[in-house]
Write a protein that holds these residues in place. Structure first.
Motif, PDB file in Angstrom:
ATOM      1  N   SER A 199       0.801  -1.495  -0.160  1.00 29.00           N
ATOM      2  CA  SER A 199      -0.454  -0.011  -0.397  1.00 29.00           C
ATOM      3  C   SER A 199       0.772   1.337   0.259  1.00 29.00           C
ATOM      4  O   SER A 199       2.017   1.320  -0.021  1.00 29.00           O
ATOM      5  N   ASP A 224       1.505   6.967  -8.728  1.00 29.04           N
ATOM      6  CA  ASP A 224       0.580   6.954  -9.892  1.00 29.04           C
ATOM      7  C   ASP A 224       0.196   5.596 -10.949  1.00 29.04           C
ATOM      8  O   ASP A 224      -0.020   5.140 -11.493  1.00 29.04           O
ATOM      9  N   LYS A 227      -0.467   2.387  -9.003  1.00 31.01           N
ATOM     10  CA  LYS A 227      -1.923   3.259  -8.693  1.00 31.01           C
ATOM     11  C   LYS A 227      -2.832   2.578  -9.721  1.00 31.01           C
ATOM     12  O   LYS A 227      -3.318   1.321 -10.100  1.00 31.01           O
ATOM     13  N   ASN A 228      -1.747   2.703 -11.253  1.00 32.28           N
ATOM     14  CA  ASN A 228      -2.377   2.406 -12.293  1.00 32.28           C
ATOM     15  C   ASN A 228      -2.020   0.504 -12.913  1.00 32.28           C
ATOM     16  O   ASN A 228      -3.534  -0.078 -13.404  1.00 32.28           O
ATOM     17  N   GLN A 230      -2.497  -1.463 -10.116  1.00 35.69           N
ATOM     18  CA  GLN A 230      -3.534  -2.049  -9.744  1.00 35.69           C
ATOM     19  C   GLN A 230      -4.966  -2.366  -9.950  1.00 35.69           C
ATOM     20  O   GLN A 230      -5.739  -2.686  -9.616  1.00 35.69           O
ATOM     21  N   THR A 231      -4.897  -0.833 -11.233  1.00 31.08           N
ATOM     22  CA  THR A 231      -6.365  -1.171 -11.717  1.00 31.08           C
ATOM     23  C   THR A 231      -6.070  -1.788 -13.067  1.00 31.08           C
ATOM     24  O   THR A 231      -7.578  -1.752 -13.285  1.00 31.08           O
TER      25      THR A 231
END
Length: 232
Positions: A199, A224, A227-228, A230-231
């Motif tokens: 995290s 960023d 995070k990208n 993870q999606t």
């Protein structure tokens, strides 16, 4: 590795818990001074590693382990040498004689970590070779917790070990031999494996191994990017 302690001696429970907290690879999920209660917990809670005393009332450690339908890795702890053979008959990882030192405990944990890695598929079989203490050392990329820069040298922190591999190299230099994808610099002093990031909050990275590392302003684009990932 999720682990449990079963020992009827309060002092032994306390010492083992203290040792376990010193190893980020280990996560204590239960401790019991009663073997029957501990066995009940193990029936419904899968774990990876069990630290268990042998000489206990009502149910010995040997009897408990022998009766387990699903058996985790076992490290026996006891004040009696005479049980060593029975312990290894049950395929124990190790056998620790009380009083247990942190150095001896670490050796047992390293054995367990090696067996744990062998049992699970590696993220990658890729490796690098670095020189440390006049030796060439092969390091699997999936064993790296994070890499720390220390001026003229770096420390490669490994999963399951308190002792990093130290080599005369810069962070820029190690990045040149690491795969282009999979490792990211997050600070002038730190490189992390992307897959080890659990995290990110308030410019601080928490790794699966439990370590927390800062993200400096110069490397905020990593947040960023992660995070990208993870999606996607």
């Amino acid at each position: 590795m999720k682990c449990v302690i079963i020992d009827d001696e309060p002092l032994a429970l306390s010492i083992l818990e203290k040792y376990i907290t010193a190893f980020p690879l280990l996560k204590l999920v239960g401790k019991f001074d009663d073997a029957v209660e501990g066995r009940r917990f193990l029936k419904s809670n899968p774990i990876d590693l069990l630290f268990i005393d042998i000489n206990m009332p009502d149910l010995t450690g040997l009897e408990l382990v022998a009766r387990l339908e699903t058996r985790p890795m076992i490290i026996f702890t006891t004040a009696y040498k005479k049980f060593a053979y029975e312990g290894f008959e049950l395929e124990a990882v190790d056998y620790l004689l009380k009083p247990i030192t942190i150095e001896r405990f670490e050796k047992a944990v390293q054995k367990a970590a090696e067996r744990f890695e062998q049992k699970k598929p590696r993220q990658t079989e890729e490796s690098i070779v670095v020189r440390s203490e006049y030796k060439a050392i092969k390091i699997f990329l999936s064993d790296i917790a994070f890499i720390e820069g220390m001026e003229d040298y770096i420390k490669i922190h490994l999963l399951g070990s308190r002792h990093p591999v130290t080599t005369l190299m810069s962070l820029k230099g190690i990045l040149e031999i690491l795969p282009e994808n999979g490792f990211s610099r997050i600070h002038r002093s730190y490189i992390v494996p992307d897959l080890q990031v659990k995290s990110i909050q308030s410019k601080k990275v928490t790794l699966l191994s439990g370590f927390e590392l800062p993200v400096s302003d110069s490397y905020l684009d990593f947040i960023d990017k992660w995070k990208n990932q993870q999606t996607s």
